[in-house]
Design an enzyme around this catalytic site. Sequence first.
Site, PDB file in Angstrom:
ATOM      1  N   CYS A  79       0.829  -1.216   0.000  1.00  0.00           N
ATOM      2  CA  CYS A  79       0.000   0.000   0.000  1.00  0.00           C
ATOM      3  C   CYS A  79       0.859   1.260   0.000  1.00  0.00           C
ATOM      4  N   CYS A  84      -1.660   1.710  -2.971  1.00  0.00           N
ATOM      5  CA  CYS A  84      -2.647   2.782  -2.743  1.00  0.00           C
ATOM      6  C   CYS A  84      -2.039   4.186  -2.750  1.00  0.00           C
ATOM      7  N   LYS A  87      -0.269   5.338  -6.026  1.00  0.00           N
ATOM      8  CA  LYS A  87      -1.360   5.361  -7.020  1.00  0.00           C
ATOM      9  C   LYS A  87      -2.246   6.585  -6.821  1.00  0.00           C
ATOM     10  N   TYR A 221      -8.609  -3.599 -11.283  1.00  0.00           N
ATOM     11  CA  TYR A 221      -8.354  -2.303 -10.656  1.00  0.00           C
ATOM     12  C   TYR A 221      -7.044  -1.691 -11.169  1.00  0.00           C
ATOM     13  N   GLU A 225      -6.771   1.759 -13.366  1.00  0.00           N
ATOM     14  CA  GLU A 225      -6.241   2.940 -12.664  1.00  0.00           C
ATOM     15  C   GLU A 225      -4.949   3.437 -13.311  1.00  0.00           C
ATOM     16  N   HIS A 488     -26.758  20.430  -0.360  1.00  0.00           N
ATOM     17  CA  HIS A 488     -26.815  20.984  -1.702  1.00  0.00           C
ATOM     18  C   HIS A 488     -25.796  22.099  -1.865  1.00  0.00           C
ATOM     19  N   GLU A 493     -25.613  14.093  -2.608  1.00  0.00           N
ATOM     20  CA  GLU A 493     -27.040  14.276  -2.320  1.00  0.00           C
ATOM     21  C   GLU A 493     -27.929  13.555  -3.349  1.00  0.00           C
TER      22      GLU A 493
HETATM   23  P1  FAD Z   1       1.507  -6.239   1.871  1.00  0.00           P
HETATM   24  O1  FAD Z   1       1.183  -4.817   2.064  1.00  0.00           O
HETATM   25  O2  FAD Z   1       1.843  -6.670   0.495  1.00  0.00           O
HETATM   26  O3  FAD Z   1       2.736  -6.553   2.862  1.00  0.00           O
HETATM   27  C1  FAD Z   1       3.376  -7.791   2.909  1.00  0.00           C
HETATM   28  C2  FAD Z   1       4.853  -7.587   3.211  1.00  0.00           C
HETATM   29  O4  FAD Z   1       5.471  -8.838   3.564  1.00  0.00           O
HETATM   30  C3  FAD Z   1       5.631  -7.066   2.018  1.00  0.00           C
HETATM   31  O5  FAD Z   1       6.503  -6.038   2.404  1.00  0.00           O
HETATM   32  C4  FAD Z   1       6.420  -8.296   1.570  1.00  0.00           C
HETATM   33  O6  FAD Z   1       7.580  -7.979   0.849  1.00  0.00           O
HETATM   34  C5  FAD Z   1       6.710  -8.948   2.893  1.00  0.00           C
HETATM   35  N1  FAD Z   1       7.074 -10.371   2.829  1.00  0.00           N
HETATM   36  C6  FAD Z   1       6.675 -11.296   1.923  1.00  0.00           C
HETATM   37  N2  FAD Z   1       7.183 -12.510   2.244  1.00  0.00           N
HETATM   38  C7  FAD Z   1       7.906 -12.340   3.373  1.00  0.00           C
HETATM   39  C8  FAD Z   1       8.644 -13.215   4.198  1.00  0.00           C
HETATM   40  N3  FAD Z   1       8.718 -14.521   3.943  1.00  0.00           N
HETATM   41  N4  FAD Z   1       9.283 -12.701   5.271  1.00  0.00           N
HETATM   42  C9  FAD Z   1       9.215 -11.382   5.564  1.00  0.00           C
HETATM   43  N5  FAD Z   1       8.509 -10.505   4.816  1.00  0.00           N
HETATM   44  C10 FAD Z   1       7.849 -10.983   3.736  1.00  0.00           C
HETATM   45  N6  FAD Z   1      -6.034  -1.212  -1.558  1.00  0.00           N
HETATM   46  C11 FAD Z   1      -6.909  -0.275  -1.141  1.00  0.00           C
HETATM   47  O7  FAD Z   1      -7.602  -0.482  -0.152  1.00  0.00           O
HETATM   48  N7  FAD Z   1      -7.030   0.915  -1.801  1.00  0.00           N
HETATM   49  C12 FAD Z   1      -6.282   1.215  -2.884  1.00  0.00           C
HETATM   50  O8  FAD Z   1      -6.417   2.299  -3.452  1.00  0.00           O
HETATM   51  C13 FAD Z   1      -5.353   0.261  -3.330  1.00  0.00           C
HETATM   52  N8  FAD Z   1      -4.574   0.518  -4.385  1.00  0.00           N
HETATM   53  C14 FAD Z   1      -3.676  -0.412  -4.799  1.00  0.00           C
HETATM   54  C15 FAD Z   1      -2.904  -0.123  -5.919  1.00  0.00           C
HETATM   55  C16 FAD Z   1      -2.000  -1.048  -6.401  1.00  0.00           C
HETATM   56  C17 FAD Z   1      -1.168  -0.712  -7.605  1.00  0.00           C
HETATM   57  C18 FAD Z   1      -1.865  -2.291  -5.728  1.00  0.00           C
HETATM   58  C19 FAD Z   1      -0.890  -3.302  -6.232  1.00  0.00           C
HETATM   59  C20 FAD Z   1      -2.633  -2.593  -4.622  1.00  0.00           C
HETATM   60  C21 FAD Z   1      -3.540  -1.656  -4.147  1.00  0.00           C
HETATM   61  N9  FAD Z   1      -4.348  -1.908  -3.045  1.00  0.00           N
HETATM   62  C22 FAD Z   1      -5.256  -0.974  -2.631  1.00  0.00           C
HETATM   63  C23 FAD Z   1      -4.255  -3.187  -2.307  1.00  0.00           C
HETATM   64  C24 FAD Z   1      -3.402  -3.034  -1.033  1.00  0.00           C
HETATM   65  O9  FAD Z   1      -2.158  -2.468  -1.354  1.00  0.00           O
HETATM   66  C25 FAD Z   1      -3.226  -4.388  -0.377  1.00  0.00           C
HETATM   67  O10 FAD Z   1      -4.496  -4.959  -0.145  1.00  0.00           O
HETATM   68  C26 FAD Z   1      -2.489  -4.309   0.964  1.00  0.00           C
HETATM   69  O11 FAD Z   1      -1.243  -3.691   0.822  1.00  0.00           O
HETATM   70  C27 FAD Z   1      -2.307  -5.714   1.533  1.00  0.00           C
HETATM   71  O12 FAD Z   1      -1.616  -5.644   2.749  1.00  0.00           O
HETATM   72  P2  FAD Z   1      -0.888  -6.942   3.316  1.00  0.00           P
HETATM   73  O13 FAD Z   1      -0.394  -6.561   4.679  1.00  0.00           O
HETATM   74  O14 FAD Z   1      -1.728  -8.116   3.191  1.00  0.00           O
HETATM   75  O15 FAD Z   1       0.359  -7.195   2.356  1.00  0.00           O
HETATM   76  P1  NDP Z   2      -7.381  -8.274 -10.798  1.00  0.00           P
HETATM   77  O1  NDP Z   2      -7.467  -9.696 -10.460  1.00  0.00           O
HETATM   78  O2  NDP Z   2      -8.374  -7.319 -10.251  1.00  0.00           O
HETATM   79  O3  NDP Z   2      -7.426  -8.118 -12.400  1.00  0.00           O
HETATM   80  C1  NDP Z   2      -6.579  -8.856 -13.223  1.00  0.00           C
HETATM   81  C2  NDP Z   2      -6.905  -8.577 -14.679  1.00  0.00           C
HETATM   82  O4  NDP Z   2      -5.938  -9.216 -15.506  1.00  0.00           O
HETATM   83  C3  NDP Z   2      -8.260  -9.098 -15.103  1.00  0.00           C
HETATM   84  O5  NDP Z   2      -8.809  -8.187 -16.032  1.00  0.00           O
HETATM   85  C4  NDP Z   2      -7.896 -10.439 -15.767  1.00  0.00           C
HETATM   86  O6  NDP Z   2      -8.815 -10.813 -16.752  1.00  0.00           O
HETATM   87  C5  NDP Z   2      -6.584 -10.093 -16.414  1.00  0.00           C
HETATM   88  N1  NDP Z   2      -5.716 -11.244 -16.641  1.00  0.00           N
HETATM   89  C6  NDP Z   2      -5.417 -12.223 -15.758  1.00  0.00           C
HETATM   90  N2  NDP Z   2      -4.533 -13.079 -16.306  1.00  0.00           N
HETATM   91  C7  NDP Z   2      -4.276 -12.639 -17.550  1.00  0.00           C
HETATM   92  C8  NDP Z   2      -3.454 -13.095 -18.597  1.00  0.00           C
HETATM   93  N3  NDP Z   2      -2.690 -14.184 -18.471  1.00  0.00           N
HETATM   94  N4  NDP Z   2      -3.430 -12.397 -19.753  1.00  0.00           N
HETATM   95  C9  NDP Z   2      -4.189 -11.290 -19.889  1.00  0.00           C
HETATM   96  N5  NDP Z   2      -4.994 -10.796 -18.932  1.00  0.00           N
HETATM   97  C10 NDP Z   2      -5.028 -11.468 -17.772  1.00  0.00           C
HETATM   98  O7  NDP Z   2      -5.904  -7.839 -10.408  1.00  0.00           O
HETATM   99  P2  NDP Z   2      -5.218  -6.436 -10.242  1.00  0.00           P
HETATM  100  O8  NDP Z   2      -3.784  -6.694 -10.384  1.00  0.00           O
HETATM  101  O9  NDP Z   2      -5.851  -5.407 -11.114  1.00  0.00           O
HETATM  102  O10 NDP Z   2      -5.535  -6.055  -8.734  1.00  0.00           O
HETATM  103  C11 NDP Z   2      -5.186  -6.943  -7.674  1.00  0.00           C
HETATM  104  C12 NDP Z   2      -5.936  -6.572  -6.433  1.00  0.00           C
HETATM  105  O11 NDP Z   2      -5.355  -5.412  -5.850  1.00  0.00           O
HETATM  106  C13 NDP Z   2      -7.387  -6.202  -6.658  1.00  0.00           C
HETATM  107  O12 NDP Z   2      -8.205  -7.346  -6.596  1.00  0.00           O
HETATM  108  C14 NDP Z   2      -7.685  -5.235  -5.558  1.00  0.00           C
HETATM  109  O13 NDP Z   2      -8.244  -5.900  -4.470  1.00  0.00           O
HETATM  110  C15 NDP Z   2      -6.339  -4.644  -5.207  1.00  0.00           C
HETATM  111  N6  NDP Z   2      -6.322  -3.268  -5.699  1.00  0.00           N
HETATM  112  C16 NDP Z   2      -7.199  -2.366  -5.157  1.00  0.00           C
HETATM  113  C17 NDP Z   2      -7.257  -1.092  -5.640  1.00  0.00           C
HETATM  114  C18 NDP Z   2      -8.235  -0.141  -5.059  1.00  0.00           C
HETATM  115  O14 NDP Z   2      -8.762  -0.393  -3.988  1.00  0.00           O
HETATM  116  N7  NDP Z   2      -8.507   0.976  -5.723  1.00  0.00           N
HETATM  117  C19 NDP Z   2      -6.383  -0.634  -6.711  1.00  0.00           C
HETATM  118  C20 NDP Z   2      -5.503  -1.661  -7.204  1.00  0.00           C
HETATM  119  C21 NDP Z   2      -5.486  -2.920  -6.704  1.00  0.00           C
HETATM  120  P3  NDP Z   2     -10.037 -11.847 -16.487  1.00  0.00           P
HETATM  121  O15 NDP Z   2     -11.169 -11.017 -15.934  1.00  0.00           O
HETATM  122  O16 NDP Z   2     -10.297 -12.418 -17.814  1.00  0.00           O
HETATM  123  O17 NDP Z   2      -9.544 -12.864 -15.495  1.00  0.00           O
END
Ligand code: FAD
Ligand code: NDP
Length: 515
Positions: A79, A84, A87, A221, A225, A488, A493
């Site tokens: 995140c 997050c 982004k 997502y 985005e 408003h 609203e």
């Molecule tokens: P993480 O935050 O991934 O943390 C896990 C940590 O553990 C990492 O640092 C990893 O390197 C470490 N780790 C892995 N294996 C080991 C190990 N064996 N030993 C020690 N450390 C290890 N969510 C939202 O709610 N709103 C958003 O707008 C949003 N935007 C997103 C945009 C993008 C591009 C992405 C990819 C995700 C987004 N998410 C968003 C999702 C959100 O980031 C994740 O749901 C959240 O970070 C998950 O938290 P976590 O603690 O499960 O894992």
């Molecule tokens: P998603 O699982 O949401 O989407 C993956 C996309 O990639 C789908 O459109 C899928 O298509 C497509 N896809 C999967 N495999 C292939 C392939 N081999 N070739 C081509 N297309 C493929 O994953 P994201 O990475 O977008 O996001 C991961 C998670 O991170 C989300 O579920 C969300 O929870 C979290 N996130 C949250 C955000 C937020 O809160 N604003 C922002 C960003 C991430 P198909 O539908 O056909 O499977």
Amino acid sequence: MMLLKSLRSSGTFRSVLFLRFSGSVRNASKFDYDLVVLGGGSGGLACAKEAVEYGARVLCLDYVKPTPAGTKWGVGGTCVNVGCIPKKLMHQASLLGEAVHEAVAYGWNVNDRDIKPDWKKLVKVVQNHIKSVNWVTRVDLRDKKVEYVNSIGSFVDPHTIKYKTKQGELKQPTAQYVVIAVGGRPRYPPIKGAMELGITSDDIFSYEKEPGRTLVVGAGYVGLECACFLKGLGYDPTVMVRSIVLRGFDRQMSELLAAMMTDRGIHFLNTTIPMGVERTSEGKLLVQYRNTTTQTDGSDVFDTVLWAIGRKGLIEDLNLGAAGVQTYNDKVIVDHTEATSVPHIFAVGDIIYGRPELTPVAILSGRLLARRLFAGSTQLMDYTDVATTVFTPLEYSCVGMSEEMAIERLGADNIEVFHGYYKPTEFFIPQKSFRHCYLKAVAEVSGDQKILGLHYIGPVAGEVIQGFAAALKSGLTVKTLLNTVGIHPTTAEEFTRLSITKRSGVDPTPASCCS
Ligand code: FAD
Ligand code: NDP
């Protein structure tokens, strides 16, 4: 409170709590730690920080392996570093570009013809912010007395974890409880050139090169985005859609969002999959692809290819076999208490199979788990009706059921859908398109019409839906919604003015803003 503080500082707090809360009195000295948390992201840090509040001795291990392109980052997880936060900042940067043009319409003397984003500068300020958050996180962990080590952790046996210190020394502490919070990383498709030539969301927010013409593969997502902020920053993105955009979301809203993106000049390659990437002699990326509907092959040249095809759980280094933890598809299986197949080993956040991958979900489940383990709480995480937002220029936010889910669960005759297009007041002067500003409430058909789902496309959708999410969780009905006096002129609203049902067939387009 004073008593708690003095007990905590005198060291007796933990023993008191153990006697009070642990159910069975256990020997605190038997283990090196009360809790070892594997992963210092949203879920792991929340759990670790909450646990020390109740006197637990906590070790948190966090380690980030560099991406194939060489990107790496600090503590805080996805995140903060590659999710997050960066982004949202890039989303904001792209919205500001649009706002500059609007400002001219509102009478600001700005020469908006020469306005260009400075990608390198944007990356620098975003990365500076992230580094400051990393620093604050480390200070916070130190102040709260969570022992943090930047190292990969893995199981030796169900109660023993091993890791290496910076100096290379092998440590094997034991723990009463272990929480797996290792999150996930982006997947790469198994095609030629994917890893060597493509990047992912792990790289884009610190990418030194201007992205230029970008192919974004994936329409979840991340894909939508990233495509949108790149477009807003003046680049030329194409989204490759394997099946449908935003699978799992309300279909009507998803299609409307895709239409909004098309209107803004984002290209879509529908029902298409990538077949391979290679570098051309001019240093560009040639992508071969196949349309799975027409079964025809095509190719195009891009500056950047960004894989946004979903994420895999990071179980590979955990040696879960040694602990007996069961997994499915790179994820950990848990029950309703977040317990894995091994009762003293838990999991929170993205690594859990079948739960929303969202930061607030990871944080709350981590906190609640710590309270159950160390403060006698019985409160469980409620994974239903979690609100979420897709941060596109008109954002899409929703909470509760999609129309399709409501039909599937209750039957079409038992639901009523209230809907309407609307015209944000602030759109008139700059003549912004409101064609895609739309909202709907999915409700039960009978009684006071309990609301099952709320959906909104428009400005600052996340801010709009957050409050309604609390109302929906409290049993919001259409009757209450329509008895709520609106603020408003806001777009939120519009939810209090919903009067047209889909069933009626009445045109949901408004005549003016204030009728
Ligand atoms: P993480 O935050 O991934 O943390 C896990 C940590 O553990 C990492 O640092 C990893 O390197 C470490 N780790 C892995 N294996 C080991 C190990 N064996 N030993 C020690 N450390 C290890 N969510 C939202 O709610 N709103 C958003 O707008 C949003 N935007 C997103 C945009 C993008 C591009 C992405 C990819 C995700 C987004 N998410 C968003 C999702 C959100 O980031 C994740 O749901 C959240 O970070 C998950 O938290 P976590 O603690 O499960 O894992
Ligand atoms: P998603 O699982 O949401 O989407 C993956 C996309 O990639 C789908 O459109 C899928 O298509 C497509 N896809 C999967 N495999 C292939 C392939 N081999 N070739 C081509 N297309 C493929 O994953 P994201 O990475 O977008 O996001 C991961 C998670 O991170 C989300 O579920 C969300 O929870 C979290 N996130 C949250 C955000 C937020 O809160 N604003 C922002 C960003 C991430 P198909 O539908 O056909 O499977």
